[in-house]
Design an enzyme around this catalytic site. Structure first.
Site, short mmCIF file in Angstrom:
data_model
loop_
_atom_site.label_atom_id
_atom_site.label_comp_id
_atom_site.label_asym_id
_atom_site.label_seq_id
_atom_site.Cartn_x
_atom_site.Cartn_y
_atom_site.Cartn_z
N TYR A 54 47.84 18.07 13.66
CA TYR A 54 48.40 19.42 13.74
C TYR A 54 49.73 19.38 14.50
O TYR A 54 49.78 18.96 15.66
CB TYR A 54 47.45 20.38 14.44
CG TYR A 54 46.13 20.62 13.74
CD1 TYR A 54 45.92 20.23 12.41
CD2 TYR A 54 45.08 21.25 14.39
CE1 TYR A 54 44.71 20.46 11.77
CE2 TYR A 54 43.86 21.49 13.76
CZ TYR A 54 43.69 21.08 12.46
OH TYR A 54 42.48 21.31 11.84
N SER A 152 34.79 15.90 8.29
CA SER A 152 35.36 17.12 7.71
C SER A 152 35.59 16.94 6.22
O SER A 152 36.21 15.95 5.80
CB SER A 152 36.69 17.47 8.40
OG SER A 152 37.28 18.62 7.82
N ARG A 228 51.07 34.96 6.52
CA ARG A 228 51.01 33.56 6.08
C ARG A 228 51.54 33.39 4.67
O ARG A 228 52.17 32.39 4.35
CB ARG A 228 49.56 33.06 6.17
CG ARG A 228 49.40 31.61 5.80
CD ARG A 228 48.07 31.06 6.28
NE ARG A 228 47.99 31.06 7.73
CZ ARG A 228 46.92 30.70 8.42
NH1 ARG A 228 45.83 30.32 7.81
NH2 ARG A 228 46.93 30.71 9.74
N GLN A 291 44.18 39.40 18.31
CA GLN A 291 43.41 38.94 17.16
C GLN A 291 42.14 38.23 17.61
O GLN A 291 41.08 38.37 16.99
CB GLN A 291 44.26 37.99 16.31
CG GLN A 291 45.42 38.67 15.60
CD GLN A 291 46.32 37.68 14.90
OE1 GLN A 291 46.58 36.59 15.40
NE2 GLN A 291 46.81 38.05 13.72
N ASN A 295 38.28 39.42 16.67
CA ASN A 295 37.43 38.59 15.83
C ASN A 295 36.15 38.13 16.53
O ASN A 295 35.14 37.87 15.87
CB ASN A 295 38.21 37.38 15.32
CG ASN A 295 39.18 37.75 14.21
OD1 ASN A 295 39.01 38.78 13.57
ND2 ASN A 295 40.18 36.93 13.99
#
Length: 336
Positions: A54, A152, A228, A291, A295
């Protein structure tokens, strides 16, 4: 905040995980990233997920700085290895012993910790013998650099082979991290039954379908500025598959169901994945602290069976259920 066991282990994690893919070290400033992490901690989140790939390692550094000073034993920190990092040379990618052993040390340094709670194979590596990969993971566990091992986006056959080798090598393979949402249900036919059999839990990413299940994208309308879908550097390609008028119209029809439960559409989406008893945690991302605050309210929500049926009816045939789609996620070659 509710907590769940990860796999067939005694290890508990928060059922909402804070993840920093596409945000830390790239989309948002470090101060904002730190504020999001603080909001997560204040909301009761103890589990944090990142990866060395990342922002080409920067996301790990940002997360490590944001968590500095917290009691380490009260946190569960996850990271991953596979993708190309650093100068992206020929050994800077994949699941070879060389790359794994070098990558764990780099991740620990950036995260500012002596160990990670979960170290995950970010994808399956077709170019490295699985025995080599699993032996490296076993050694990392024995060295105390990782407490548990996960993967993953592995297929059911890959999970079976990996779990068998883990048992031989005397360590636990306890998790898989796939994409999962009310719109993307490809794990349900094969991955979930296999995982239950093997004692593996799902750590699911994109429970809000890249933001589509928030309802902010309207059919026939321009995409919201700063979303996005408008950011070619930050995930526009990933969200594109959901941006058809049919999908967006059906998503709008979920709003009344969310209201019945006194939830926002985003909270409904996160709560929906947590109804699956093989899901240990849902990863949420954030570009603003508020956010996170919103959430986390999905934790502990029970959606009645009749409303789960209505959600299925509303979404209908726009849901992707093709089990073979998992095999598309791991590259056949690991070119840097």
């Amino acid at each position: 905040m509710q907590f769940r066991y990860l796999g067939q282990s005694g290890f508990k994690i928060s059922e909402i995980t804070y993840g920093n893919w596409l945000t830390h070290g790239s989309q948002i400033e470090n101060e904002t990233a730190a504020a999001c992490v603080r909001a997560a901690l204040d909301a009761g989140i103890t589990t944090f997920d990142t990866a060395d790939v990342y922002a080409n390692t920067a996301a790990e550094s940002v997360l490590g700085a944001a968590l500095k000073g917290e009691r380490r034993q009260s946190l569960e920190i996850f990271t991953k290895v596979f993708g190309p990092t650093g100068p992206k040379g020929h050994n800077d990618v994949g699941l070879s012993r060389k790359h794994i052993m070098e990558s764990i040390d780099g991740s620990l340094e950036r995260l500012g910790t002596d160990y990670v709670d979960l170290y995950q194979a970010h994808r399956y590596d077709f170019e490295t013998p699985l025995e080599e990969t699993m032996q490296a993971f076993a050694d990392i566990v024995r060295q105390g650099k990782a407490l548990y091992i996960g993967v993953s986006e592995w297929t059911e056959d890959q999970l079976r082979a990996g779990a068998a080798l883990a048992r031989e090598l005397k360590f636990q393979l306890i998790s898989n991290q796939p994409e999962y949402s009310a719109l993307w249900r490809v794990i349900e036919e094969r991955i979930v039954p296999t995982s239950k059999e093997l004692g593996i839990s799902q750590i699911v990413w994109s429970p809000v379908a890249q933001g589509v299940l928030t309802g902010k994208y309207l059919p026939g309308a321009p995409h919201p500025e700063g979303s996005r879908a408008t950011d070619e550097r930050g995930g526009a390609g990933a969200v594109k598959r959901f941006l058809t008028d049919d999908v967006l119209t059906r998503v709008q029809n979920l709003a009344p169901i969310a209201r019945e439960l006194d939830l926002t559409p985003a909270q409904l989406a996160v709560a929906w994945v947590l109804q699956n008893d093989n899901v240990a945690t849902a990863i949420i991302g954030a570009s603003r602290p508020e956010q996170v605050v919103e959430n986390v309210k999905a934790s502990g929500v029970t959606i009645p069976t009749e409303l789960m049926v209505r959600i299925d009816e509303v979404l209908g045939d726009v849901v992707e259920r093709d089990a073979s789609r998992t095999s598309e996620r791991s590259p056949s070659t690991r070119e840097a």
